[in-house]
Design an enzyme around this catalytic site. Sequence first.
Site, PDB file in Angstrom:
ATOM      1  N   TYR A 138       3.171  -9.143   7.544  1.00  0.00           N
ATOM      2  CA  TYR A 138       3.624  -8.132   7.395  1.00  0.00           C
ATOM      3  C   TYR A 138       2.432  -7.637   5.806  1.00  0.00           C
ATOM      4  CZ  TYR A 138       5.688  -3.891   5.822  1.00  0.00           C
ATOM      5  OH  TYR A 138       6.160  -2.181   5.753  1.00  0.00           O
ATOM      6  N   ASP A 147      -2.042 -11.826  -0.284  1.00  0.00           N
ATOM      7  CA  ASP A 147      -1.329 -10.787   0.043  1.00  0.00           C
ATOM      8  C   ASP A 147       0.054 -11.891  -0.768  1.00  0.00           C
ATOM      9  OD1 ASP A 147       1.219  -9.047  -0.446  1.00  0.00           O
ATOM     10  OD2 ASP A 147       0.525  -8.694   2.126  1.00  0.00           O
ATOM     11  N   LYS A 206       7.280  -7.456  -5.854  1.00  0.00           N
ATOM     12  CA  LYS A 206       8.323  -7.536  -6.217  1.00  0.00           C
ATOM     13  C   LYS A 206       8.476  -8.452  -7.190  1.00  0.00           C
ATOM     14  CE  LYS A 206       9.348  -7.257  -0.807  1.00  0.00           C
ATOM     15  NZ  LYS A 206       7.875  -8.019   0.084  1.00  0.00           N
TER      16      LYS A 206
HETATM   17  C1  LIG Z   1       7.243  -6.544   1.019  1.00  0.00           C
HETATM   18  C2  LIG Z   1       6.495  -6.803   0.629  1.00  0.00           C
HETATM   19  C3  LIG Z   1       4.630  -6.003   0.995  1.00  0.00           C
HETATM   20  C4  LIG Z   1       5.001  -4.425   1.160  1.00  0.00           C
HETATM   21  O1  LIG Z   1       5.725  -4.277   0.138  1.00  0.00           O
HETATM   22  P1  LIG Z   1       6.579  -2.372  -0.671  1.00  0.00           P
HETATM   23  O2  LIG Z   1       6.850  -3.255  -1.336  1.00  0.00           O
HETATM   24  O3  LIG Z   1       7.926  -2.606   0.109  1.00  0.00           O
HETATM   25  O4  LIG Z   1       5.723  -1.627   0.110  1.00  0.00           O
HETATM   26  C5  LIG Z   1       3.614  -6.699   1.131  1.00  0.00           C
HETATM   27  N1  LIG Z   1       2.962  -8.197   1.954  1.00  0.00           N
HETATM   28  C6  LIG Z   1       4.122  -9.321   1.579  1.00  0.00           C
HETATM   29  C7  LIG Z   1       3.797  -9.871   1.962  1.00  0.00           C
HETATM   30  C8  LIG Z   1       5.020  -8.320   1.375  1.00  0.00           C
HETATM   31  O5  LIG Z   1       6.303  -9.790   1.294  1.00  0.00           O
END
Ligand SMILES: *Cc1c(COP(=O)(O)O)cnc(C)c1O
Length: 441
Positions: free
Chosen positions: A157, A250, A278
């Site tokens: 994701y 990511d 995060k």
């Molecule tokens: C949570 C997450 C996102 C999206 O971040 P948001 O702040 O929810 O938009 C993108 N990439 C990874 C790997 C994630 O865990």
Amino acid sequence: MTTDLAPPGDLTSEGPPGASEWYRRALEVMPGGVNSPVRAFRAVGGAPPFIASGHGAHLHTIDGNELVDLIASWGALILGHAHPEVVGPIREVVSRGTSFGVSTTAEVELAELICCLVPSVEMVRMVNSGTEATASILRLARAATGRPAVVKFEGCYHGHADAFLVKAGSGLATFGEPSSPGVPTGTTSDTRVARYNDLDSVSELLADGAVAAVIVEPVAGNMGCIPPLPGFLPGLRGLCDTHGSLLIFDEVMTGFRVALGGAQERYRVIPDLTALGKVMAGGTPAAAYGGRADLMRMMAPEGPVYQAGTLAGNPIVTAAGLATLRYLAAHSDLYQRFDDAGVKVSVRLGAAFERAGLPGVVNHVGGMVGIFLGIERAGSWDDVAGIDQALFKRFFQAALRRGVLLPPSPFETWFLMEAHLDGVLDSALDTLSEAIEEVAR
Ligand SMILES: *Cc1c(COP(=O)(O)O)cnc(C)c1O
């Protein structure tokens, strides 16, 4: 203005309204009753709890229950709820203003700290969410290479930008199909989907030289926790170099989580560009992207690639990020403690599965834990697609009745916080072992 809505707190004659009443109200005015679909209890049933406060490893619900929290704001919290060294600086800056739209010195300090800690990051730009970070990175990668396509992995994701909302098609070389209505095929026709931990599936997709970038969660965390096999990340680096594509990590979930410098430090593979979020913002809404200076200098106003943000790097999120990262840098032994705790989770729950005669896999990297019920191996989406969802639902409810809150989906990673490590985890593992015993009966 007149209204026939009863004011909050006046809905029942006997005391304040509880979670089920708030949930009923939420469903009237918010799709699914939530502001993010992962929070809904669709996969596990029942009304979700409403949280009044958090402290350390625990959440306190409006109904007066105390829950051990293994969601940790989906990994955004790494220390614990309301940590004084994070909340203190937020309180202090907020009294001087919430946003200026003009630079502050704290933004420079946070950027310097990120560049110092994350090996690939020479320059950085702050944004408001991980979704924005990955969407911006893709624009930059396309601009820098002059190529249209992007390779992502099935089960990974990268936020909800159109180009990433693609599930895998029927074969490894299948070009993407939108997995959400409202995403025009035009936006995803350049998204190619490969299989996690499978380099052959990537090299096929790079062969025509049209791929701007390969984007990967260096430890997959959005299909449960799936570590990279040895050779997978270095192999991606090599394939990208061979084919002139950029490598994007990511690290929105793994950054400052699986090591102080993220997965790139842990696995010693240096991407061209990195998305962060995060943990980086200590539980406030912020994220960032960064990488090679020659690439980052292509961003406006230094270069032609446009990306902007009204509230980006505001004092609140910057203070939370600085406080969190400074704490982590000063307590870097924490990462070894997370690894040790992960081993403990794996051993204890593995033994519980065995005693109960249930198949199950426990993966862990640092403070990320993946529990997969009903399968024997979990190395890619194909594997985890076979998990026993009905069994998870019963396990989730058995844990919740005993006071442990798991992410309400069998495909989500559990997150450890520093506050779990001094005994809370041990008793939570006892509880979870009982829950496993119960669901096996
Ligand atoms: C949570 C997450 C996102 C999206 O971040 P948001 O702040 O929810 O938009 C993108 N990439 C990874 C790997 C994630 O865990």
